[in-house]
Structure formats: structure tokens, C-alpha cells
Design a protein around this motif. Structure first.
Motif, PDB file in Angstrom:
ATOM      1  N   GLU A   1      -2.114  67.614  55.490  1.00 19.50           N
ATOM      2  CA  GLU A   1      -0.497  67.615  55.606  1.00 19.50           C
ATOM      3  C   GLU A   1       0.012  68.737  55.394  1.00 19.50           C
ATOM      4  OE1 GLU A   1       1.117  65.042  56.814  1.00 19.50           O
ATOM      5  OE2 GLU A   1      -0.653  63.599  56.990  1.00 19.50           O
ATOM      6  N   PRO A   2       1.120  69.222  55.847  1.00 21.10           N
ATOM      7  CA  PRO A   2       1.921  70.494  55.782  1.00 21.10           C
ATOM      8  C   PRO A   2       1.925  71.006  54.625  1.00 21.10           C
ATOM      9  CG  PRO A   2       3.277  69.251  56.963  1.00 21.10           C
ATOM     10  CD  PRO A   2       2.168  67.980  56.511  1.00 21.10           C
ATOM     11  N   ARG A   3       2.169  70.152  53.159  1.00 12.87           N
ATOM     12  CA  ARG A   3       2.001  70.734  52.145  1.00 12.87           C
ATOM     13  C   ARG A   3       0.406  71.307  51.520  1.00 12.87           C
ATOM     14  NH1 ARG A   3       1.928  65.261  51.756  1.00 12.87           N
ATOM     15  NH2 ARG A   3       0.019  64.355  50.926  1.00 12.87           N
TER      16      ARG A   3
ATOM     17  N   ALA B   1       6.336  69.482  65.184  1.00 18.05           N
ATOM     18  CA  ALA B   1       5.266  69.421  64.451  1.00 18.05           C
ATOM     19  C   ALA B   1       4.735  70.933  64.199  1.00 18.05           C
ATOM     20  CB  ALA B   1       4.105  68.660  65.242  1.00 18.05           C
TER      21      ALA B   1
ATOM     22  N   GLU C   1       6.485  73.687  63.855  1.00 14.02           N
ATOM     23  CA  GLU C   1       7.468  73.870  62.755  1.00 14.02           C
ATOM     24  C   GLU C   1       6.871  73.550  61.251  1.00 14.02           C
ATOM     25  OE1 GLU C   1      11.431  72.946  63.855  1.00 14.02           O
ATOM     26  OE2 GLU C   1      11.677  74.894  64.369  1.00 14.02           O
ATOM     27  N   THR C   2       6.309  72.445  61.239  1.00 10.90           N
ATOM     28  CA  THR C   2       5.692  72.153  59.655  1.00 10.90           C
ATOM     29  C   THR C   2       4.519  73.112  59.372  1.00 10.90           C
ATOM     30  OG1 THR C   2       3.894  70.832  60.829  1.00 10.90           O
ATOM     31  CG2 THR C   2       6.064  69.589  60.467  1.00 10.90           C
TER      32      THR C   2
ATOM     33  N   TYR D   1      -5.025  67.365  61.751  1.00 12.38           N
ATOM     34  CA  TYR D   1      -3.585  67.777  61.153  1.00 12.38           C
ATOM     35  C   TYR D   1      -2.694  66.483  61.463  1.00 12.38           C
ATOM     36  CZ  TYR D   1       0.435  70.409  59.953  1.00 12.38           C
ATOM     37  OH  TYR D   1       1.620  70.929  59.416  1.00 12.38           O
TER      38      TYR D   1
ATOM     39  N   PRO E   1       0.576  65.772  61.069  1.00  9.46           N
ATOM     40  CA  PRO E   1       1.964  65.872  61.839  1.00  9.46           C
ATOM     41  C   PRO E   1       1.652  65.823  63.550  1.00  9.46           C
ATOM     42  CG  PRO E   1       2.331  67.305  60.170  1.00  9.46           C
ATOM     43  CD  PRO E   1       0.678  66.833  59.986  1.00  9.46           C
TER      44      PRO E   1
END
Lengths: 227, 305, 227, 305
Positions: free
Chosen positions: D19-21, D83, D85-86, D142, D144
């Protein structure tokens, strides 16, 4: 190189040219462009008539049945407006007239029958078109900085499409006419790269079907009518 | 000075031609400039309504004829600007006067061409009316204008026959072609009648122009002549002129007819016809967006003097 | 005000709007304009179907048989390019949506049958169109000096054509919607002068027949075909 | 730092979602940005070939379907940019990379749409190939991107059926409609095969992407899957796939087929397809000529914060 391809070059060129009438940079140019369009239309009619019914051929074929080179169908304004760019018009006419002049010279000398007769008349007209386009190429290329830039852009954008202007004509001969004009007009002769083709086998650009939709609309709206 | 004035008066009185080198009254010159320029502007603006059908002409033969006709109009514009220039005003100034809205052009061109039949109707009615208006100008007292009109009238009369022929073919065609022809004539009849200008009672300028041999007949006389010419032609065509009161008057030896709506004419002249804005925008755009081309031609000419 | 006129307004508006898809100022606007075009097309289809065969009516009438108001047929670019002016698009949509919203409100409340049902759905869509056009009018009118000038030009050029947006609707009511939007957008409300009409009786501008030639071209090229 | 690396490796190893985090290797991030952006660009450029027939769709029902489809493509572009941009790159930067030619988009959109049948063929073959390519991406490591692909694949599959339906109607239509359908399939078959990229032997990036769970199958495997799907569909449609060597291979349990001309593919990727220049000019023009609109929106937003 069939008579149909020669006729279609002339017909589609005429259709693009006549859209300029009432929109040219000077009134003299309105007259001149109408004149050139009339010459092209005359060749188209003479050749189409020798192949069948001229109106049937002009108004009832679909895009894939046309055999014109891609150069003549390209819009004079890439945005698709009837308000074209005069530099694009000039470059197209220079490239086309140089080709047609050589082609007609050759056909006039070699072909008996309708094609030879049409070519014998058209060679003189093409010589005038070539001269006219040459004069404007010089004025725009060697005029102001703005006109030089616009003319160079037009030459660059259209150059790839000139590779299709062969068949009976050697490219070297065509270059021998065009290159000195560009040089005298202080324009760079573009490098040969991308060489799009397809017109001669009916595989056109997306532009032709729009041109035909407009050109054929009145005729097709009245099936079987006489005009 | 007395000599030149008398010479001018003598030319007018004996119906001879005034030439550019001759002295002429300022008002005579101004009247002619206004009239010839307006006529030139009309040819140039008049290309638009017909050019509107160039890309869509229904046969190649008609396309070629129409193209040649629109080309002739550009040619007429050029002769007429040249005639006006003999009076001392350069073409650029006249064109600017058009583009800035200081000069008028014939209001007939402020109507739209909505079908192919309009190409026929413009030839038949609009060129027909122009010829009725212009034939007397071939005897105009100003030589260059008179000579330009000789050539123009010859070509206009050719155009008029071509337009008539377009309509004739339509009226012998399919039901939809006949409808198209009639609908077109319905739209153009009154605007064509309005081409002769306001009724004599309301016409300004006319008297002096008559005296100077610029104008030869009154608006109403010319309009009557036009109606008398059109009625039998309409019968042959098989179209109905949209005037229930149109009928032969044995006593007058002319057709009676309903005059055009002069309020409408005045509104169109003032700028509120259906296509005034489009026509002017088109003309201005053709001019403005090609400034760079004319600049290039001038720069090149300068370099190569 | 016939169902045909309402349908034709929607159809021709849709045809102009959908030419923007892939050309809009932002991708979100591509989506929004497609959405509005779809709504208009939906109304046109529902009403034309209630009057006959929708495709027969859309593709086999000539310009003089269309009953749309002149406003919707005007090009978004006066030069006839498909690359329109976004200010013109916005002003057209504002004027049209204000009218359609009121018209549909009224028809939804008064008309039984197909027309009333279509209107009941369309009133909500029009409210969204009006809101969308209002937001853009504010942004352009009260954005930059350039956008203000362009938006004012568009409003001025189109204003005369709004006089035809009457029939079941009082102009005063229409003005009551539009004037405050213009005011809030710092745009001058043009004077009422020239009032062109003719759309409702089939007397159109020169633009409509070009639009139809393109719209009808594929359908007409294949008589009797099913799609 | 060791913890996050292990966590990432663990996610990949157990086929869970990043995830992005989460921490991720720079190369993983860069690969995803490039791939997602290219995918987003493809949706946006991909509007053009189909939008080319919006004004000319032959029935109102087909017009509405096509319009909704092109709208979906804009929507897909928006999800995908979101997506991307994340991963920390703003959309404007990605769009600039497209407009400046630094990023690619799918080469299939550099072919022109020359007839209405192309709308059907793009749905059937191009969206069909896209689905074969993209369904595995719904399990991409990934998160997103995987979730965007779930939604997109659902819509693409709807589009694919609509395209098939356009062709099905044509192949049951008039002689000219049948010809149009066949001619269109003839043009699009090999470019569609080329959508799976160069042959495995020549494919760069693939191995690392496989290891990271971004890519799940080789180009050639996916191409084979696509061919195997298309052949029976073509039979139902009644169109001939333009490959004389296309035949069932009992031993392999797959259809043998002629691979696309990878030299042509490379030329199109390099910029020399039939419509590359048109597509880029169109996109740049849409962007550039509306700068004033975006400026106005920004200025207004600023005033009304």
C-alpha cells in the motif's frame, strides 16, 4: 499508377483548393486558387469519365475505394477547419504540382488514348501551378521571419507524405525540381525519415472520410436524382 | 477652370463619357467612388453565399460551373476596384472602409444559402436583378465604370442562364428537388425585389445621379421591369412566385405585385439581416489572418527589387 | 413548442457537445461534457422514439425539416473547426440549460404521456447542466482578464439567439435565471437588439446542413442497413 | 529500515498487497509509476481513435454506447493517474511527460480508425487484448493499481462485448457491411497481437516485474491466450483472421499463428506509426489551447478560497 489514382489525386486536390475560394490572402489569390482548382477538377472529370460515370465515381465511392495519395487529402489546417494555413497550402501545391507536371509530361509522351490526351493538356496547367507555388514558396520562405518559420513548419510536416509521389516518376527527378526551390527560398530540405503510404491501395488517413462526407452529402441525399 | 467645368457639363449633356483625366465635380467623384466601391464590395462579399455550396455541389459539372462563377465574382471585384482607383482612391482604402463597416455592400448577400437550390435561385433572381440594375450602367457617364459594366453584364447574363438551368433541372426532377426549388424561390423573391432599393418616394441620391448620367432609371421602374421579366420565366420553370397579388394589369401593361417589406430591407442594411455578422466576420478573418502572407510578399518584393 | 422541436434541440446540442470529447480543457471536463451530451442524447432518443423511428428521424431528415433553435446549431468555433472556443461552449450551455430546465419543469408538471415522463427525468439532468455551466461562467467571467474578455465576447455573440428560447417559457423567467449568473460572473448583460429566429420553422443558419452532412454520412452511405 | 524491507519482501512473497504507506524499493516504485502512467496515458490517447466516429455513428443507440465508452476511457485515465499519484508523482508531471514525449502510451492507438467497423474491432480485439493483459493486473502486488484494474477490467469487458456486438451486426448485414467488418479485422489483427509487446526473448524489464508480482505472465503466454480466445469468436462472427498459418495444434493444445511484425511495432513505438503525429498534436492542442481556461479556474479558486 492507374488513371483512377491520377483522377483521384486531382479530384481531392480540387476539393481542398476550392475550400479556399473567398478565404485567400488576396483577391488575386482567390482567382488563382479557383483557377488551379478548376484545372484539377477538369483533369478529374476527364479521367473519371473515361473510366465510367464521373458522378457515380465521385459521389458513390467510400474512402477505401479512393486511390489518391495521402498528401492531397491532408487538411490545410491540421485542426480540421476550412480556414487553412496558407503555408501548408503552398507546400502541398509545390509538392503536388512538381509531381503532376512530371507525370503528365511523361504520360503525354507515352500514352495513347484518353490518358495521353488529358495529360497533354494538363502538363501546361501543371507548369503554371508549379510556377505559382514556386513564387509563393519564395515569398514565404524568403519573406519575413514569421513567414519563413511557418513555411518551414509546413514543409517539414508534409515532407514525409511526398515519398508516396512516385510510381511512374523517380523521386530523384522530383527532388531535382523541388530541392532548388526550397534552397532558393532559404528553406531547409527536411531529412527523409517516416514514409507513410497507403493512399494507392485505399488505406487513407482519418481525414479523407470527413472530406467525402461533406463532398458527397447533397448528391447522396437525393438517390437517383439528376442535377 | 471655367473651361473644364463646361467641358464636363458638355460631356454629360451630350451623353459622352467622362474619363479619369477629366475634371469632374467633387460630388460627382464622391458619388461614383461610393457607388463603384459598394459594387466591388458586393462582388467580394457575394462570393460567400455561393462558395458555401462549392464543397457540396451535387455533380462535378455543377461544381465546375459554380467554381468558375465564384471566380468571376472575384474578377468582377478586381475590375471594379480598379475602376474606383481611377478616381484616386487606392484599393486598400476601399477595402478598409468595407472591413470597418464604413461602406455597405448589397444587402442581398446577408441572406443565407440553405440548400443547393439557392445556387440556382441566386443565379436566376439575384443575378437577374443585378443585370436589370446594371445594364443601364453600361451607359454610365463615367467611362471606366461603364466599360467595366459591359464586361460584367456579359458574364452576369451567363451566370443568370446557368442559375436558371440549375432550377430548371430541379423543377423537372424528383419531388424533393421540386420542393427544394420552390422553397428556395419562396425565400429569395422578396429580397431580390428589395435589391432595387427603397421606393422612389423614399429614395435619396437619385435625382442628382440621374442628372449626372450615373443612374438612368428609377428604382421602381427597374423593379417593375424585373417583375415583368420574371413572371413568364417562373411559368416556364413551373415555380410559383410567393405573391398572391401578382397578376397582369392590362391597363398598365405591367404585372401588379406586392412590394418588398422595406422595413426588413432597412433592418438588413442597418446590419440585422440573418447573415450580416457571418459575412463580415468571414471577410475580416480572410483579411486579418493573412496579414503575415501579405507582409511576406511585401518583404520579398522589397528584397528583390 | 412541439416534442419534435424539443427533441431536435437535444439532438443537435448533443452533436455539438460530443465533438468536445477528447478535446476538453481538463480530463474531468471530458467526462462532464460526455455526460451532458449523453443526457441530451437520451432526451432526443426518448422523444424521437415517441414520434416515430428515432434513426429515421435523426438520419433521414434534411436541414429544413429540423425544428431546433438556432442557438444549438451554431458552431462552438465560428471558423467551423471542431476545436471550439470553451467560452462559446459555456455560454451556449448556460443559455440552453436555463431554458431546458424551465421547460422540463413545466412539462413534467403539465404533460401526461411520454413527454411528461421524459421531462420528469430530464429536469434533474438540466439542473446539473445549469449548475455546471454556471460554475464555468463564474470561473471564466471572474477568472483572469483574458477569460473575462473571451467569456464576454461569447455572451455578446450568442445573446441575440436567446430570443428564440421562448414558446412555453416566458423570457422574463429565463432572464431571472441568467441575469444573476452573468452579474455574479462580472459579465455585462448585453442589450437586446437583433433577434434572429427561424429554427422552429426549419429556416436555419448555414451551419446546420454541415453538421447534418457529417452526422448522417455513415447511416446514409448504407441504405437499408441495420446497425 | 531492515524491518520495512522484510515487510515488503514478505508482502510480495505471500502475494499480499503493497500500500502507498508502505516502504518499497525505489526501482519498484519507478517501475510502477512508469507502467501506471503509461496505462493512464493510453486511456487518454485511446479516446481519440474512437471519438473520431462519435459525430458519425450510424444510429443513435450506437452513438450513445460509443459516447459512454469514450467517457469511460477518460474515467479510467483519471483513476489510473490517481493510482500513480499514490506513488508520489502529481498528475501534472505525468501529463507533461506524455506531452513532451518522455512517456509512451500503447502503440495500438497510433493506427487510424478508417471506418465505423473499426469501432467494433477496437472493442473486440483491442479491448479484448487489453483485458487479457490486464486481468492479471487485478492481482498486482501494488494495491491501488490492483483495485483500479478490477474496476477497469469490469468496464473493459463490457466494452469488449459491445464491440463484438457491433461487428456481429455488421457481419449479419449488407454485403458492404460485411466487407467493412472484414477489412477492419484485416487491419487490426496484427497490431492487436503486437499489444502484448516484443517476444519474450527480446523483452526487457519482464523478469524483475515478475519477481515483484507486477507482471504475472510472459508476453508470449498472454499473446497465445489471446489468439486462443479470438479464433472461436472469429468463427462465430464469420470473419477471417488474416493469417493463413493460423491452425489448431493438437500437440500444444493451442493455435499456431504468425507473430506480428516486431519491426513494425518498434517503428510505431519509436514514433513512426500512421497516426503518432496526429495523436500527439491532438493531445497537445487540447492541452495548450485551454491554458487560459485552467488559468481562469485557478484564479477564480484563489479569489474564492
Amino acid at each position: 499508377m492507374t488513371a483512377l489514382a491520377i483522377a483521384d489525386d486531382a479530384l481531392i486536390a480540387a476539393q481542398r483548393l476550392l475550400a479556399w475560394v473567398s478565404r485567400a490572402p488576396t483577391m488575386e489569390e482567390d482567382v488563382a486558387l479557383a483557377n488551379i482548382a478548376l484545372d484539377q477538377l477538369g483533369v478529374a472529370r476527364a479521367l473519371l469519365s473515361s473510366l465510367g460515370d464521373e458522378d457515380e465515381l465521385a459521389f458513390h465511392r467510400e474512402a477505401h475505394e479512393f486511390r489518391n495519395c495521402l498528401l492531397v487529402e491532408l487538411p490545410d489546417d491540421p485542426g480540421g477547419s476550412v480556414w487553412g494555413d496558407f503555408g501548408v497550402l503552398t507546400a502541398k501545391l509545390l509538392f503536388l504540382a512538381a509531381y503532376q507536371k512530371m507525370l503528365y509530361d511523361r504520360l503525354a509522351d507515352s500514352e495513347p488514348g484518353a490518358l495521353g490526351a488529358v495529360a497533354a493538356k494538363a502538363r501546361k496547367e501543371s507548369a503554371y501551378h508549379l510556377d505559382h507555388a514556386t513564387q509563393w514558396t519564395l515569398r514565404l520562405g524568403d519573406g519575413t521571419a514569421e513567414s519563413h518559420g511557418r513555411m518551414q513548419d509546413a514543409v517539414d510536416a508534409l515532407w514525409p507524405y511526398t515519398h508516396e509521389l512516385t510510381g511512374l516518376i523517380e523521386r530523384a527527378d522530383w527532388l531535382a525540381i523541388v530541392e532548388p526551390v526550397l534552397a532558393k527560398a532559404t528553406l531547409a530540405r527536411p531529412a527523409d525519415g517516416w514514409q507513410p503510404t497507403g493512399g494507392r491501395v485505399g488505406r487513407h488517413t482519418e481525414h479523407l472520410s470527413y472530406l467525402l462526407a461533406e463532398m458527397q452529402s447533397t448528391h447522396r441525399a437525393h438517390p437517383g436524382a439528376t442535377w | 477652370m471655367a473651361g473644364v467645368v463646361e467641358y464636363f457639363d458638355e460631356l454629360i449633356a451630350t451623353d459622352q463619357r467622362v474619363e479619369p483625366r477629366d475634371w469632374m465635380p467633387d460630388a460627382y467623384r464622391a458619388t461614383l467612388i461610393r457607388q463603384i466601391a459598394q459594387h466591388a464590395h458586393s462582388e467580394i462579399i457575394g462570393m460567400q453565399p455561393e462558395a458555401n455550396w462549392l464543397t457540396r455541389a451535387p455533380s462535378l459539372a455543377r461544381k465546375a460551373i459554380l467554381l468558375a462563377k465564384v471566380q468571376d465574382e472575384a474578377g468582377h471585384g478586381l475590375y471594379l476596384y480598379a475602376a474606383a482607383e481611377t478616381l484616386g482612391v487606392p484599393r486598400d482604402e476601399l477595402v478598409d472602409a468595407l472591413l470597418l463597416g464604413r461602406h455597405k455592400y448589397s444587402s442581398i448577400f446577408n441572406y443565407p444559402t440553405l440548400s443547393w437550390a439557392d445556387v440556382g435561385t441566386i443565379g436566376w433572381l439575384v443575378d437577374g436583378a443585378a443585370i436589370v440594375n446594371q445594364v443601364p450602367l453600361t451607359r454610365c457617364s463615367y467611362g471606366p465604370y461603364a466599360r467595366a459594366m459591359v464586361r460584367i453584364c456579359k458574364e452576369e447574363s451567363f451566370h443568370q442562364r446557368q442559375g436558371y438551368d440549375v432550377l430548371y433541372t430541379l423543377t423537372r426532377g424528383t419531388r424533393e428537388q421540386r420542393r427544394m426549388a420552390q422553397e428556395s424561390v419562396d425565400r429569395w423573391w422578396y429580397p431580390s425585389l428589395a435589391m432595387f432599393g427603397p421606393p422612389d418616394a423614399a429614395s435619396t441620391h437619385s435625382e442628382q445621379s440621374m442628372a449626372w448620367g450615373i443612374k438612368r432609371h428609377s428604382n421602381d421602374d427597374l423593379r417593375q421591369r424585373f417583375v415583368d421579366l420574371c413572371v413568364p420565366q417562373a411559368e416556364v420553370l413551373g415555380v410559383t412566385l410567393p405573391d398572391p397579388d401578382l397578376r397582369w394589369n392590362d391597363e398598365r401593361g405591367h404585372y401588379d405585385f406586392t412590394p418588398p417589406d422595406y422595413d426588413e430591407l432597412m433592418a438588413v442594411v442597418a446590419g440585422d439581416g440573418p447573415a450580416n455578422r457571418d459575412r463580415m466576420r468571414h471577410r475580416r478573418r480572410a483579411h486579418d489572418q493573412h496579414q503575415w502572407v501579405r507582409d511576406a510578399a511585401a518583404a520579398y518584393a522589397e528584397k528583390n527589387r
